[in-house]
Design a protein around this motif. Structure first.
Motif, PDB file in Angstrom:
ATOM      1  N   LYS A  19      47.945  99.676  64.334  1.00 51.97           N
ATOM      2  CA  LYS A  19      46.505  99.455  64.156  1.00 51.97           C
ATOM      3  C   LYS A  19      45.672 100.675  64.516  1.00 51.97           C
ATOM      4  O   LYS A  19      44.592 100.857  63.998  1.00 51.97           O
ATOM      5  N   GLY A  20      46.148 101.530  65.402  1.00 49.49           N
ATOM      6  CA  GLY A  20      45.479 102.785  65.704  1.00 49.49           C
ATOM      7  C   GLY A  20      44.256 102.658  66.579  1.00 49.49           C
ATOM      8  O   GLY A  20      43.930 101.583  67.082  1.00 49.49           O
ATOM      9  N   LEU A  21      43.564 103.797  66.727  1.00 50.61           N
ATOM     10  CA  LEU A  21      42.370 103.885  67.560  1.00 50.61           C
ATOM     11  C   LEU A  21      41.375 104.855  66.932  1.00 50.61           C
ATOM     12  O   LEU A  21      41.778 105.756  66.190  1.00 50.61           O
ATOM     13  N   PRO A  22      40.090 104.712  67.269  1.00 48.83           N
ATOM     14  CA  PRO A  22      39.129 105.718  66.811  1.00 48.83           C
ATOM     15  C   PRO A  22      39.274 107.009  67.613  1.00 48.83           C
ATOM     16  O   PRO A  22      39.775 107.005  68.742  1.00 48.83           O
ATOM     17  N   ALA A  27      40.076 110.612  72.424  1.00 49.91           N
ATOM     18  CA  ALA A  27      39.552 111.762  73.171  1.00 49.91           C
ATOM     19  C   ALA A  27      39.225 111.380  74.615  1.00 49.91           C
ATOM     20  O   ALA A  27      39.473 112.162  75.536  1.00 49.91           O
ATOM     21  N   LYS A  28      38.696 110.193  74.848  1.00 49.08           N
ATOM     22  CA  LYS A  28      38.401 109.748  76.217  1.00 49.08           C
ATOM     23  C   LYS A  28      39.678 109.606  77.037  1.00 49.08           C
ATOM     24  O   LYS A  28      39.716 109.991  78.201  1.00 49.08           O
ATOM     25  N   HIS A  29      40.715 109.048  76.427  1.00 48.20           N
ATOM     26  CA  HIS A  29      41.991 108.908  77.132  1.00 48.20           C
ATOM     27  C   HIS A  29      42.574 110.283  77.486  1.00 48.20           C
ATOM     28  O   HIS A  29      43.042 110.487  78.606  1.00 48.20           O
ATOM     29  N   VAL A  30      42.552 111.206  76.547  1.00 45.55           N
ATOM     30  CA  VAL A  30      43.077 112.554  76.792  1.00 45.55           C
ATOM     31  C   VAL A  30      42.236 113.254  77.855  1.00 45.55           C
ATOM     32  O   VAL A  30      42.772 113.890  78.768  1.00 45.55           O
TER      33      VAL A  30
END
Length: 114
Positions: A19-22, A27-30
């Protein structure tokens, strides 16, 4: 695979499945993985732009494990992709464990083979 955040992006998307992510969530996780209170060299804007352009370029390649998601700005892993992580071959010093045998601690009724 020259992106410094390749492994992070892959791990984050791997947890989400097909399903993925925006891009902004990736970027917030990284950013949270690398930026600390006293690390001014990482800015969210630079990481966001880096990831956005990297995923956009990789999603167009047939050999890439990344694909565009169902919505604009979403990315996911291809269902046929296998785990492809960049291995870091930097030499790390590992502590050595010295094996010492103390013959006084062995019971007298069990002879030692060594």
């Amino acid at each position: 695979m020259g992106n410094p955040f390749y492994n992070d992006i892959y791990e984050i998307l791997q947890a989400q499945g097909c399903k993925g992510l925006p891009v902004n969530i990736i970027a917030k996780h990284v950013y949270n993985r690398h930026a600390g209170l006293f690390s001014p060299e990482f800015s969210y804007e630079r990481i966001y732009q880096n990831i956005r352009f990297f995923l956009w370029a990789q999603a167009g390649k047939a050999s890439s494990p990344f694909m565009p998601g169902a919505h604009r700005g979403w990315y996911a892993l291809k269902p046929t992709s296998t785990q492809q992580l960049h291995i870091d071959f930097k030499k790390e010093e590992t502590p050595t464990i010295e094996a010492t045998t103390n013959k006084e601690e062995q019971p007298a009724d069990h002879p030692s083979l060594f």
